[in-house]
Design a protein around this motif. Structure first.
Motif, PDB file in Angstrom:
ATOM      1  N   VAL A 108       0.837  -1.189   0.000  1.00 15.82           N
ATOM      2  CA  VAL A 108       0.000   0.000   0.000  1.00 15.82           C
ATOM      3  C   VAL A 108       0.879   1.249   0.000  1.00 15.82           C
ATOM      4  N   TRP A 109       2.007   1.199   0.683  1.00 16.57           N
ATOM      5  CA  TRP A 109       2.929   2.326   0.769  1.00 16.57           C
ATOM      6  C   TRP A 109       3.436   2.728  -0.623  1.00 16.57           C
ATOM      7  N   VAL A 110       3.765   1.731  -1.452  1.00 11.36           N
ATOM      8  CA  VAL A 110       4.246   2.013  -2.811  1.00 11.36           C
ATOM      9  C   VAL A 110       3.141   2.659  -3.633  1.00 11.36           C
ATOM     10  N   ILE A 111       1.919   2.199  -3.484  1.00 10.31           N
ATOM     11  CA  ILE A 111       0.793   2.764  -4.235  1.00 10.31           C
ATOM     12  C   ILE A 111       0.536   4.209  -3.795  1.00 10.31           C
ATOM     13  N   VAL A 112       0.563   4.478  -2.495  1.00  8.63           N
ATOM     14  CA  VAL A 112       0.328   5.830  -1.986  1.00  8.63           C
ATOM     15  C   VAL A 112       1.416   6.781  -2.483  1.00  8.63           C
ATOM     16  N   MET A 113       2.675   6.381  -2.383  1.00  7.13           N
ATOM     17  CA  MET A 113       3.779   7.243  -2.822  1.00  7.13           C
ATOM     18  C   MET A 113       3.713   7.490  -4.330  1.00  7.13           C
ATOM     19  N   GLY A 114       3.394   6.464  -5.100  1.00  8.70           N
ATOM     20  CA  GLY A 114       3.276   6.628  -6.547  1.00  8.70           C
ATOM     21  C   GLY A 114       2.164   7.592  -6.910  1.00  8.70           C
ATOM     22  N   SER A 115       1.034   7.471  -6.230  1.00 11.46           N
ATOM     23  CA  SER A 115      -0.094   8.377  -6.482  1.00 11.46           C
ATOM     24  C   SER A 115       0.265   9.809  -6.103  1.00 11.46           C
ATOM     25  N   LEU A 116       0.963   9.989  -4.986  1.00  8.55           N
ATOM     26  CA  LEU A 116       1.378  11.311  -4.535  1.00  8.55           C
ATOM     27  C   LEU A 116       2.319  11.975  -5.540  1.00  8.55           C
ATOM     28  N   ILE A 117       3.287  11.225  -6.023  1.00 10.69           N
ATOM     29  CA  ILE A 117       4.233  11.760  -7.004  1.00 10.69           C
ATOM     30  C   ILE A 117       3.524  12.107  -8.306  1.00 10.69           C
ATOM     31  N   PHE A 118       2.598  11.252  -8.748  1.00 12.50           N
ATOM     32  CA  PHE A 118       1.835  11.519  -9.969  1.00 12.50           C
ATOM     33  C   PHE A 118       0.989  12.777  -9.795  1.00 12.50           C
TER      34      PHE A 118
END
Length: 154
Positions: free
Chosen positions: A130-140
């Motif tokens: 979930v951490w990878v998904i949250v960080m990816g969404s934040l960067i996008f």
């Protein structure tokens, strides 16, 4: 060829029914028992000799999907024993993968069409966190905001 030294053995592929155990760790070699149906839907009966795991002069082999194959050992007319293959991949690269198990009574021709038996290899790698998904969404999201700000400044 009805004359000459060529010998042919015609057989039906066994219809695999069960596998025990059903999973193991990627880094562990495990003994697996594979069982064929006593009497499958096409009327074959391994106990009557229609196909027999016992004729191992051709070399029984078990294939565990993309992970490779291993030699099978005769237990009885409907059961063979196989060792899971040695997997060269890093256990961290695999979280959990289920593959179809097939058998070749002659060491070459696997019963790909008549096997629904599955085996699961589990590694130490996890699924996408979930951490990878949250960080990816934040960067996008930040990228989109910067594009909008840059676009409105022109």
């Amino acid at each position: 060829y009805t004359e000459g030294p060529q010998k042919f053995r015609l057989y039906r592929h066994p219809v695999l029914a069960d596998i025990t155990p059903t999973e193991t760790s990627v880094s562990k070699l495990t003994e697996v028992y594979i069982t064929a149906n006593e009497a499958d839907h096409s009327g074959n009966n391994p106990a009557a000799g229609e196909y027999d795991f016992g004729n191992d002069q051709y070399g029984i082999k078990c294939k565990f999907g993309r992970f490779g194959s291993s030699t099978g050992t005769y237990v009885n007319q409907t059961t063979i024993l196989c060792l899971t293959p040695n997997i060269n991949e890093d256990p961290e690269d695999i979280s959990s993968e289920t593959v179809t198990v097939t058998v070749a009574m002659n060491g070459v021709d696997y019963n790909d069409d008549s096997s629904d038996v599955e085996f699961t290899f589990t590694g130490t790698g996890g699924a996408v966190s979930v951490w990878v998904i949250v960080m990816g969404s934040l960067i996008f999201g930040l990228l989109l905001v910067s594009i909008l700000i840059f676009g409105s400044g022109l």
